[in-house]
Design a protein around this motif. Structure first.
Motif: not given
Length: 133
Positions: A18-22, A31-47
């Motif tokens: 559920k947290i993954n989906r959220l 922001p798009r500038r965070e796609l390969f930084a914060m966004t990617s890291q958050l997604r990998r950590a949640s996975i």
């Protein structure tokens, strides 16, 4: 869908999913500038939270399962830390992250409780039972 694997029956795995989906929904607005930084890291950590629960469940000993639960717990803390960075950088607002923090806190408690139920002693986990001296 039918249940195929043991880990699917674990409430902590279901909660992690559920947290993954959220997190995927939340990071779509970063922001798009965070796609390969914060966004990617958050997604990998949640996975990593759900993947470690599943992998540990597939191991043959409580000691191995406990190790993977510790990894999952660490990934929960990583997600929480990145949420603070998201707040600091203006990628998210406190009121929108508050429910996420609540979900993470609850999941951390449940992962710790599951780990304690295994009664495995390790040298560094804050939630393992220790043998009396």
């Amino acid at each position: 869908m039918r249940t195929r694997f043991r880990f699917e029956k674990l409430e902590v795995w279901q909660d992690a999913r559920k947290i993954n989906r959220l997190i995927y929904r939340l990071t779509q607005n970063f922001p798009r500038r965070e796609l390969f930084a914060m966004t990617s890291q958050l997604r990998r950590a949640s996975i990593s939270i759900s993947a470690n629960i599943a992998e540990g469940c597939g191991r043959n000993s409580d000691k191995d399962f406990a190790h993977f639960l510790e990894q999952s717990y660490g990934s929960i803390m990583e997600v929480a830390a990145i949420f603070y960075l998201a707040l600091d950088e203006g990628c998210a607002k406190g009121n929108e992250l508050e429910p996420f923090f609540d979900e993470l806190e609850g999941l951390a408690k449940r992962v710790a409780a599951l780990n304690r139920s295994l009664a495995v002693t390790t040298s560094k986990t804050p939630f393992a039972r220790r043998a009396p001296a």
